[in-house]
Design a protein around this motif. Structure first.
Motif, PDB file in Angstrom:
ATOM      1  N   ARG A   1       0.835  -1.184   0.000  1.00 23.40           N
ATOM      2  CA  ARG A   1       0.000   0.000   0.000  1.00 23.40           C
ATOM      3  C   ARG A   1       0.879   1.247   0.000  1.00 23.40           C
ATOM      4  N   ASP A   2       0.327   2.345  -0.508  1.00 25.36           N
ATOM      5  CA  ASP A   2       1.073   3.600  -0.571  1.00 25.36           C
ATOM      6  C   ASP A   2       1.610   3.999   0.804  1.00 25.36           C
ATOM      7  N   GLU A   3       0.748   3.886   1.811  1.00 20.34           N
ATOM      8  CA  GLU A   3       1.135   4.310   3.151  1.00 20.34           C
ATOM      9  C   GLU A   3       2.324   3.519   3.684  1.00 20.34           C
TER      10      GLU A   3
ATOM     11  N   ALA B   1       4.628   2.001   1.801  1.00 20.65           N
ATOM     12  CA  ALA B   1       5.802   2.399   1.023  1.00 20.65           C
ATOM     13  C   ALA B   1       6.350   3.725   1.530  1.00 20.65           C
ATOM     14  N   ILE B   2       5.469   4.678   1.806  1.00 23.09           N
ATOM     15  CA  ILE B   2       5.899   5.994   2.289  1.00 23.09           C
ATOM     16  C   ILE B   2       6.604   5.870   3.632  1.00 23.09           C
TER      17      ILE B   2
ATOM     18  N   ILE C   1       6.299   3.905  -6.094  1.00 24.96           N
ATOM     19  CA  ILE C   1       5.374   5.039  -6.216  1.00 24.96           C
ATOM     20  C   ILE C   1       5.368   5.575  -7.641  1.00 24.96           C
TER      21      ILE C   1
ATOM     22  N   ARG D   1       3.749   3.240 -10.139  1.00 21.89           N
ATOM     23  CA  ARG D   1       2.320   3.126  -9.869  1.00 21.89           C
ATOM     24  C   ARG D   1       1.544   4.301 -10.450  1.00 21.89           C
ATOM     25  N   TYR D   2       2.139   5.492 -10.468  1.00 27.55           N
ATOM     26  CA  TYR D   2       1.396   6.691 -10.860  1.00 27.55           C
ATOM     27  C   TYR D   2       1.929   7.390 -12.110  1.00 27.55           C
TER      28      TYR D   2
ATOM     29  N   TYR E   1       7.514  14.519  -8.961  1.00 30.88           N
ATOM     30  CA  TYR E   1       8.042  13.436  -8.130  1.00 30.88           C
ATOM     31  C   TYR E   1       9.136  13.944  -7.189  1.00 30.88           C
TER      32      TYR E   1
ATOM     33  N   PHE F   1      -3.040   9.321  -0.843  1.00 28.30           N
ATOM     34  CA  PHE F   1      -1.733   9.753  -1.348  1.00 28.30           C
ATOM     35  C   PHE F   1      -1.807  10.054  -2.835  1.00 28.30           C
ATOM     36  N   SER F   2      -2.590   9.280  -3.580  1.00 24.50           N
ATOM     37  CA  SER F   2      -2.719   9.510  -5.015  1.00 24.50           C
ATOM     38  C   SER F   2      -3.276  10.903  -5.293  1.00 24.50           C
TER      39      SER F   2
END
Length: 215
Positions: A2-4, A6-7, A21, A24-25, A51, A67-68
């Protein structure tokens, strides 16, 4: 991942995970910034800037929105800032001297040449029609219909209300339908083409069947 997560790990020192990240985006940010700037090269530059900015301020992501959404908002702001700077430079050039186009990656599946040509024609027609729309409409179409972002995230990313997003999308779709209809005029005779390879196949098949039935 999940983004969270990874962050959290990036902030803890696993900086290489920022690649997750970006991969993914990448497509979303490219499409959105491309809709604003209408230039492939500038869109690539802007998502790189976005980025870098996001990475530098990753510790400021508070989690109040997805986050997205946070990342897309950064990219939108970067694109708008780039557009404003470009406008000032173009104006300066005019004073001193008296002023474009998803890639969507091609499918890896096997498609016959005629089908692929038809797909490319349709995609080109649609891209040209979207390109002709005003920026507000073009951006909404990309975010809602191409990237399939929901109303709330689109609104947050653009810094407008959800009602504005709904209104713009309705008007954008109407404008796009009108533009597509206008652009398709004169191309109607190109629909359902019977290209040479297909013609050859039919002729060959008919002769084969005739030979089979001939004593």
């Amino acid at each position: 991942m999940r983004d969270e997560e990874a962050i959290s790990r990036i902030l803890a020192g696993e900086t290489g995970l920022f690649e997750i990240i970006m991969r993914r985006y990448n497509q979303r940010l490219y499409r959105v910034t491309r809709a604003i700037l209408r230039d492939d090269g500038e869109a690539e530059d802007v998502i790189q800037d976005a980025y870098v900015r996001a990475y530098q301020h990753l510790d400021q992501f508070a989690g109040k929105a997805a986050f997205s959404t946070w990342l897309t908002r950064i990219a939108v702001n970067e694109a708008l800032a780039r557009k404003r700077r470009r406008g000032r430079l173009e104006g300066l050039e005019i004073v001193q001297t008296t002023e474009e186009r998803m890639a969507t990656p091609e499918s890896s599946s096997i498609i016959d040449p005629e089908s692929r040509a038809a797909q490319l024609q349709v995609r080109q027609l649609l891209e040209e029609a979207i390109e002709s729309l005003p920026e507000d409409y073009r951006t909404i179409i990309i975010m809602r219909d191409v990237e399939e972002m929901d109303v709330a995230e689109t609104a947050a990313s653009l810094g407008v209300s959800e009602s504005v997003v709904k209104t713009r999308l309705h008007r954008a779709r109407a404008a796009l339908r009108k533009e597509l209809y206008a652009r398709s005029q004169g191309r109607v005779t190109d629909l359902y083409p019977f290209h040479a390879p297909r013609c050859d196949r039919v002729v060959q098949a008919v002769f084969d069947r005739i030979r089979e039935k001939t004593p």
